[in-house]
Design an enzyme around this catalytic site. Sequence first.
Site, PDB file in Angstrom:
ATOM      1  N   ARG A 245     -36.879  11.257 -19.349  1.00  0.00           N
ATOM      2  CA  ARG A 245     -37.809  12.187 -19.993  1.00  0.00           C
ATOM      3  C   ARG A 245     -37.812  13.584 -19.376  1.00  0.00           C
ATOM      4  NH1 ARG A 245     -43.507   9.509 -21.611  1.00  0.00           N
ATOM      5  NH2 ARG A 245     -43.529  11.379 -22.885  1.00  0.00           N
TER       6      ARG A 245
ATOM      7  N   HIS B 181     -36.805   9.093 -30.502  1.00  0.00           N
ATOM      8  CA  HIS B 181     -37.709   9.491 -29.412  1.00  0.00           C
ATOM      9  C   HIS B 181     -39.135   9.071 -29.717  1.00  0.00           C
ATOM     10  CE1 HIS B 181     -38.226  11.847 -25.728  1.00  0.00           C
ATOM     11  NE2 HIS B 181     -39.360  12.311 -26.237  1.00  0.00           N
TER      12      HIS B 181
ATOM     13  N   TYR C 237     -45.840  24.191 -41.064  1.00  0.00           N
ATOM     14  CA  TYR C 237     -45.675  25.548 -41.581  1.00  0.00           C
ATOM     15  C   TYR C 237     -44.340  26.182 -41.206  1.00  0.00           C
ATOM     16  CZ  TYR C 237     -50.725  25.172 -42.217  1.00  0.00           C
ATOM     17  OH  TYR C 237     -51.975  24.767 -42.584  1.00  0.00           O
TER      18      TYR C 237
END
Length: 745
Positions: A29, A75, A119
Amino acid sequence: MEEKIIKTEYSEVMQKSYIDYAMSVIIARALPDARDGLKPVQRRVLYDMHELGIRYDRPYRKSARIVGDTMGKYHPHGDSSIYEALVVMTQEFKKGLPLIDGHGNFGNIEGDGAAAMRYTEARLERITQEAFLADLDKDVVDFIPNFDETEKEPAVLPVKFPNLLVNGSEGIAVGMATSIPPHNLGEVAEAVKAYMLDENITTESLMHYVKGPDFPTGGIVTNKDELLEIYKTGSGKIKVRGKVDIEKGKAGRINVVISEIPYPMIGANISKFLMDVAALSETKKTQDIVDISNQSSKEGIRIVIELKKDADVDNFINMLYKKTRLEDTFGVNMLAIADGRPEVMGLKQIIRHNVEFQFQSATRKYTNLLARERERKEIQEGLIKACNVIDLVIEILRGSKDRGMAKACLVEGKTDGIRFRSRESKVMAAQLQFTDKQANAILEMRLYKLIGLELQALIHEHEETMANIYRYEDILDRRDSMAQVIINELDQIKRSYAVPRKTKIENIAEAVYVEKKVEEMEVVFLMDRFGYAKTIDQAAYERNKEAADTENKYAFSCKNTGRVCIFTNTGQLHTIKVTDIPHGRFRDKGVPIDNISNFNGEKEFVVAAASQTSLNLYRMIFVTKLAMMKIVDGGEFDVAKRTVAATKLMEEDEVVSVTILNGQSQIILQSAEGYFLKFDVEEIPEKKKNAIGVRGMKLTGKDYVEQVYYTGIGLAEGVLYKEKTLDFNKLKTAKRDGRGTRVRI
């Protein structure tokens, strides 16, 4: 099924579980891989976009689609971390070479966050497609199962340059962290080429090419001589400061213009810088500032500080370097995953790991390409040979009953069951020895391939295939040839994507700021019951003395060059420079005292305040909630530290009163249950500040000392208690450590 219980130490189970968790965070990670310079989440985002076909020459796609697909396939750690990784890879002010082309609001250098993923849109950058993902179809890297073993993902991307250096990396794992600055692509490419030509090259020689970090925000690195050691060891501190220009302002004023900022300042630290500059003016550290304006835009940073005509500009700029984050430190810790484990690496080690990876990738790539070309060569030779005996091939096909019979004849020369026009044809057919692949290609060949021009094209194609085979064999057989191929690709990447260096590397002496000596004068410190503090002129205090004493909890004279000492209920002493306290008019509000001190969680935080100069002349009486008391010499509080322990307290005890001993003859302790004990101040022993003291009053149950009063010349002879006046003279004088008299009014 028989139950099986395994007995083990709980500490051993916890230790093993924590180590497993830590290694998962470190490897899977938080830390980048030394080969491609990517963390797992970054690699998965790029690969998912590649799989979705969101390439640089195709339309943008919604970020939410990318994030959702990445989370569902590769993931499973939450959409916010995936989107954050995607956003960072689009931000040109954080990455030396952005890997994703963002469309929409992806945040800015001043710390404003990106718009929600629904967006914004994104697609891969061209360099990402060409230098990170182009060779995935050539079996150059291993593919591993995803988290639920329903998909395959690359263990590493076949990056063609040291991305770990070019884009840098930051991450916090368990017990370790990485902080790698970005570098210039052109310089890194030249350093890689130099290493490939001489693997014994020193770090010092490599730094002829890699001058130092190249931050996207520009700036100036000021400790050039220390960089060699940093790049040898992989850790150290890089000092970087912003770029400052001087321009002429209106009415003869001087504008100090900041056009580049230190890399650590990006984000909310720009706002903090502006606040720090404003604070310099408010606290009278400088009186040269007329105005501050942030005129930054998409074109770049532009912070303008307008100064007075007669300002000492050089000294002011040095003050900015010393007192604000215009000069900052970038902590370098070049930690990455190498050979499956975390390792701190210097410049040469990072380049070595990447070059070894380049050779491994190139070996797999050209081995695979060579196998493909040999297969093509085999088929091409079969087709050319078939065209030379095309009449015989057609005769075999027309005379065969099925595909299997025709193929057996072409491969093994079996003519049984096939009708031939002549005996000669049968004899010739028995001598054919095509390979299995050649036979399949012949059987699938279309008739237009028999046209003369098509035959010539086939021969030309075969010549190209032979040239490729020769080239690939040369690359695989000779390391120099493979190195040249890698160098050529690096040169192509450098020509296409390298940009001029933004950060200057210099040796600059530490900024020297000379504080203007403050003219020493007497001022009055005022602090109201809400904790707002200020200083005013002595004359202003005399004009408003009655209002000042009534409205404020503390009012006393001090030097503007001195310090104010504030004692808190937790037994701490906080010292504050008077110059840090705003000086103004009587009706000014002041600032909260905890804004200019180190207060931390003290409730009823101020129990006494005095100037440090006064403390040196007197002794102090301490009284606590549990009736512990002592006298301490004021000289013990003449300290330079901003916060020290003023007294030692028992558990659950706190300071109730701290008073300067100056003529008091008797002390009166009042408990919460209404007991009053009056005795001579002389009975209180003098102790060191780190002593608990002696008991002044016997308390029973949950009773505690609530108030402390004194008698003496000029002091009040009574107090208002339960809305009636209590005369201290009527209280019987006793001895210390008594119960006292309960007053019922």
